[in-house]
Design a protein around this motif. Sequence first.
Motif, short mmCIF file in Angstrom:
data_model
loop_
_atom_site.label_atom_id
_atom_site.label_comp_id
_atom_site.label_asym_id
_atom_site.label_seq_id
_atom_site.Cartn_x
_atom_site.Cartn_y
_atom_site.Cartn_z
N LEU A 1 0.84 -1.21 0.00
CA LEU A 1 0.00 0.00 0.00
C LEU A 1 0.87 1.25 0.00
O LEU A 1 0.66 2.18 -0.79
CB LEU A 1 -0.86 -0.04 1.26
N PHE A 2 1.86 1.26 0.86
CA PHE A 2 2.76 2.42 0.94
C PHE A 2 3.53 2.60 -0.36
O PHE A 2 3.85 3.72 -0.75
CB PHE A 2 3.73 2.27 2.11
N ASP A 3 3.81 1.51 -1.00
CA ASP A 3 4.51 1.59 -2.27
C ASP A 3 3.62 2.24 -3.32
O ASP A 3 4.04 3.14 -4.04
CB ASP A 3 4.93 0.17 -2.73
N GLU A 4 2.36 1.78 -3.37
CA GLU A 4 1.41 2.37 -4.31
C GLU A 4 1.24 3.86 -4.08
O GLU A 4 1.11 4.65 -5.01
CB GLU A 4 0.03 1.73 -4.13
N LEU A 5 1.23 4.23 -2.82
CA LEU A 5 1.05 5.64 -2.48
C LEU A 5 2.33 6.43 -2.62
O LEU A 5 2.36 7.64 -2.45
CB LEU A 5 0.52 5.75 -1.04
N GLY A 6 3.40 5.71 -2.89
CA GLY A 6 4.68 6.40 -3.10
C GLY A 6 5.43 6.76 -1.84
O GLY A 6 6.38 7.53 -1.88
N PHE A 7 5.01 6.19 -0.70
CA PHE A 7 5.70 6.50 0.56
C PHE A 7 7.00 5.72 0.67
O PHE A 7 7.94 6.15 1.33
CB PHE A 7 4.82 6.16 1.77
N VAL A 8 7.01 4.56 0.08
CA VAL A 8 8.23 3.75 0.08
C VAL A 8 8.48 3.28 -1.35
O VAL A 8 7.62 3.40 -2.22
CB VAL A 8 8.11 2.50 0.99
N VAL A 9 9.67 2.77 -1.57
CA VAL A 9 10.01 2.25 -2.90
C VAL A 9 10.41 0.79 -2.73
O VAL A 9 11.16 0.44 -1.82
CB VAL A 9 11.20 3.02 -3.51
N ARG A 10 9.86 -0.02 -3.57
CA ARG A 10 10.16 -1.45 -3.53
C ARG A 10 11.29 -1.75 -4.49
O ARG A 10 11.26 -1.32 -5.64
CB ARG A 10 8.92 -2.22 -3.96
N HIS A 11 12.26 -2.48 -4.02
CA HIS A 11 13.37 -2.88 -4.88
C HIS A 11 13.47 -4.38 -4.92
O HIS A 11 13.23 -5.05 -3.92
CB HIS A 11 14.70 -2.34 -4.33
N GLU A 12 13.87 -4.88 -6.09
CA GLU A 12 14.15 -6.31 -6.17
C GLU A 12 15.56 -6.45 -6.69
O GLU A 12 15.78 -6.52 -7.89
CB GLU A 12 13.15 -6.98 -7.11
N PHE A 13 16.49 -6.42 -5.79
CA PHE A 13 17.87 -6.64 -6.18
C PHE A 13 17.93 -8.14 -6.49
O PHE A 13 16.98 -8.87 -6.24
CB PHE A 13 18.81 -6.22 -5.05
N GLN A 14 19.02 -8.60 -7.00
CA GLN A 14 19.02 -9.99 -7.47
C GLN A 14 19.19 -10.97 -6.32
O GLN A 14 20.19 -11.67 -6.22
CB GLN A 14 20.08 -10.17 -8.55
N GLU A 15 18.18 -11.03 -5.47
CA GLU A 15 18.25 -11.85 -4.27
C GLU A 15 17.06 -12.79 -4.14
O GLU A 15 17.06 -13.66 -3.27
CB GLU A 15 18.26 -10.96 -3.02
N GLY A 16 16.03 -12.55 -4.92
CA GLY A 16 14.87 -13.42 -4.82
C GLY A 16 13.78 -12.95 -3.87
O GLY A 16 12.84 -13.66 -3.60
N TYR A 17 13.95 -11.74 -3.34
CA TYR A 17 12.90 -11.17 -2.49
C TYR A 17 12.99 -9.66 -2.57
O TYR A 17 13.93 -9.13 -3.18
CB TYR A 17 13.04 -11.66 -1.04
N SER A 18 12.03 -8.99 -1.96
CA SER A 18 11.97 -7.53 -2.07
C SER A 18 12.58 -6.81 -0.88
O SER A 18 12.58 -7.33 0.24
CB SER A 18 10.52 -7.09 -2.20
N ARG A 19 13.05 -5.64 -1.13
CA ARG A 19 13.51 -4.73 -0.08
C ARG A 19 12.76 -3.43 -0.25
O ARG A 19 12.36 -3.10 -1.36
CB ARG A 19 15.01 -4.43 -0.23
N TYR A 20 12.58 -2.74 0.84
CA TYR A 20 11.88 -1.46 0.78
C TYR A 20 12.73 -0.36 1.39
O TYR A 20 13.53 -0.61 2.29
CB TYR A 20 10.56 -1.54 1.54
N GLU A 21 12.51 0.84 0.90
CA GLU A 21 13.18 1.98 1.52
C GLU A 21 12.20 3.14 1.51
O GLU A 21 11.32 3.22 0.65
CB GLU A 21 14.45 2.36 0.76
N VAL A 22 12.32 4.00 2.49
CA VAL A 22 11.46 5.16 2.55
C VAL A 22 11.84 6.04 1.36
O VAL A 22 13.02 6.28 1.12
CB VAL A 22 11.68 5.94 3.86
N SER A 23 10.85 6.48 0.61
CA SER A 23 11.24 7.22 -0.59
C SER A 23 11.83 8.57 -0.25
O SER A 23 11.46 9.23 0.71
CB SER A 23 10.10 7.37 -1.59
N SER A 24 12.79 8.91 -1.03
CA SER A 24 13.48 10.18 -0.84
C SER A 24 13.85 10.65 -2.24
O SER A 24 13.22 10.25 -3.21
CB SER A 24 14.74 9.97 0.00
N GLU A 25 14.84 11.45 -2.34
CA GLU A 25 15.25 11.93 -3.64
C GLU A 25 15.62 10.76 -4.54
O GLU A 25 16.15 9.76 -4.07
CB GLU A 25 16.49 12.81 -3.46
#
Lengths: 136, 136
Positions: B60-84
């Motif tokens: 939900l937060f990703d959709e709203l743009g509060f966080v960014v979802r990343h899929e580095f080459q690890e087989g699962y997702s990581r999130y970070e609070v969106s910033s610049e």
Amino acid sequence: MSNIEQRCIDAGLKMTAPRKVILQVLAMAGDHPSVDEVYARAKEIDSSISIATVYRTLGLFDELGFVVRHEFQEGYSRYEVSSEHHHHLVDLETGKVIEFKDEQIEKLKSKIAHDLGYELVECRLELYGRKIKPDE
Amino acid sequence: MSNIEQRCIDAGLKMTAPRKVILQVLAMAGDHPSVDEVYARAKEIDSSISIATVYRTLGLFDELGFVVRHEFQEGYSRYEVSSEHHHHLVDLETGKVIEFKDEQIEKLKSKIAHDLGYELVECRLELYGRKIKPDE
DNA sequence: ATACCTGCAAATGGTTTGCGAAGTT
DNA sequence: AACTTCGCAAACCATTTGCAGGTAT
């Protein structure tokens, strides 16, 4: 005998029927097929092939460097026969994958890694875009 | 009240206990936690939280743009609070994620897309490298 | 009061794997 | 014959979802 087929033999792999079929599919493929697509194309040649074998073979070829596995943001893998280093632009509307090469990007990537104190080992660069139509 | 919390309210989301906990975890996180990591940190605050809620909330937060979802080459997702806007370099030995920004890369990306007849909508740029040690 | 949310457990879906049979060298 | 490799079905695993009960507004 295809180039990769010779390399398989050199690598000590047994040239079984399923592998030959997959090799043939890859040789004909000018695109970036998903596992399902490789499987579908392989079945047209030999319907007895199993998808497990497609997964195993593509994984093996990837390890050996014969193909490159990509995971664009789609939830599954695509493979391409390895060739010269390049990156991809994915058409967000059609899913079409376009290859490109850019010397400046290559230099910049290394420089950035270096400036951060790292030796660049690999990288993923994917552009996602929408086709510009002349009339809009 | 945190910045994102206000934005949740503005977006019409109900400020439930689980969401507050996840918000708190994200506010404290200076890294790029996986779902499991967010879940673990959240459980330390309120052990009754469910991982399904963590998945739902981060999505939900990703959709709203509060966080960014990343899929580095690890087989699962990581999130970070969106910033610049920025990209990442992943340390292949430690898994550590380093952020970087480069104006030249930004320009180059757009130019490349344009030259191919595309409008750049988004992109994925990840460098994977090994730390250069002074004594080698 | 009434949407919206949650936890739980079951389902999903791409991918991997154990196993006994079949094939390659 | 010895060792691979195959097809099948089951297992995996991160993620998603249906449902019935709970909660913010």
